[in-house]
Design an enzyme around this catalytic site. Structure first.
Site: not given
Ligand code: OSB
Ligand code: MG
Length: 374
Positions: A294, A217, A242, A192, A138, A166, A164, A266
């Protein structure tokens, strides 16, 4: 039978190697609550709480979780013997509404303890079937599209099986276009948005629909099903929920309303492993693939995610990157690694989660502690 006799909560401050930027904020330090459980037979179980400093992902925060662990979860866990870890979540759900991250922290520790006690891996205890799991990455929001494309290319070359990105308004179409251009038409890309859009942004979301993304996402509100359903009707790209999925009931809502076609599980967000297994099974029955997201976990939370991701319906790569993607030094030994094919080995040859907490490191990082005894 598990009767817990001692619980230690430690809040650790674990600095990220580089700041992680998402639509709702920046993180450069994780404030993680580490849970250590001990039962009357001397068996130990470890877990982490995924709540973080600010309520910009979900309402729970580290401080709120600390309070609820202290006030309700620890007394509840110490109050009785459980037939097995399966009995813990129904018990916590009975008279405590919400607080899924705090519940998950103690509940997952109970599963870990039980696996150690039975002399089997956590993966096996949960019903896992995989010996290795596919890993994605991510990537936080970058300064410009070129930089994002360069990073994404490096990660793809390292073996990551899903990239992924952001996104947020103003850092979306142009950014995704640059990555798609740089990585080619078949690279496994997804986005995401962490709730950064509304249906008023349909034009942007329709443009993103043209990039052959594996999924989109949680583009809309964090607790929404109806508008995601409206969006899913318009998109060919699968919508993945999510934030909206906090348990089995909400997964039923998603299926009923057709709010998406993929679920990010998660365990730390949905109340723990019992809840995760129920969501996993329901999705499998309904041909909805799941994957393990995660929360920038330390090595203990990561171990829990790896074990869960070894279940059969986790058919898409998880956000379960190796330790050195996040930390200069993790809190477990050995640290988590990924091979050049983007696979993480599920530790199956020792009881429990398969890595040992580095107690010296954890003590060094601890800023506060709370101990409960029977
Ligand atoms: O939206 O998936 C998410 C990290 C913190 C809060 C929300 C998200 C995330 C990530 C990181 O996308 C995923 C990771 O732990 O590598
Ligand atoms: Mg997410």
């Amino acid at each position: 039978m598990i009767q817990i006799k001692k619980i230690i909560f430690r809040e650790i401050h674990l600095p990220l190697k580089e700041p992680f930027v998402i639509s709702s904020g920046v993180q450069d330090l994780r404030r993680i609550i580490v849970v250590e459980l001990e039962d009357v037979d001397g068996a130990i179980g470890w877990s982490e709480c995924v709540a973080d400093e600010l309520p910009n992902y979900m309402p729970e925060t580290t401080d709120i979780a600390w309070l609820t662990l202290h006030e309700w979860m620890a007394p509840a866990i110490l109050s009785q013997a459980f037939d097995g870890p399966e009995a813990v979540y129904p018990f916590l759900q009975k008279d405590i509404r919400g607080h899924f991250m705090a519940k998950a922290a103690v509940e997952m520790g109970m599963w870990e303890l039980d696996a150690r006690k039975q002399g089997i891996s956590l993966s096996k205890r949960l019903g896992g079937t995989r010996t290795e799991i596919a890993t994605g990455i991510s990537i936080g929001i970058q300064e410009n599209p070129q930089r994002l494309a360069a990073k994404a290319g490096q990660y793809l070359a390292q073996g990551y099986r899903k990239i992924k990105l952001k996104i947020k308004p103003g850092a979306d179409v142009e950014y995704v276009a640059a990555v798609r251009e740089a990585l080619g038409p078949d690279a496994p890309l997804m986005v995401d948005a962490n709730n950064a859009y509304t249906l008023d942004d349909l034009d942007v979301l329709m443009q993103l629909d043209q990039f052959n993304l594996v999924m989109m996402e949680q583009p809309l509100a964090w607790d929404d099903y109806v508008q995601h359903a409206e969006l899913q009707r318009r998109l060919k790209t699968p919508v993945c929920l999510d934030e909206s999925i906090t348990g089995i009931e909400r997964t039923h809502d998603m299926l009923t309303l057709k709010s998406g076609r993929i679920v990010n599980i998660k365990p730390g967000r949905v109340g723990g492993f019992s809840s995760s297994l129920a969501i996993h099974d329901l999705c499998m029955k309904n041909d909805i693939p799941v994957w393990c997201g995660g929360m920038l976990e330390g090595g203990i939370g990561r171990a829990h995610n790896v074990a869960l991701a070894s279940l059969p319906n986790f058919t898409l790569p998880g956000d379960v990157s190796p330790s050195d993607r996040y930390w200069a030094q993790d809190i477990v030994t050995p640290e988590w690694t990924m091979n050049s094919q983007g696979m993480v080995t599920v530790p199956l040859d020792q009881p429990g989660m398969g890595v040992e907490p580095d107690l010296d490191r954890i003590e060094d990082l601890t800023v506060k502690r709370d101990t409960f005894k029977l």
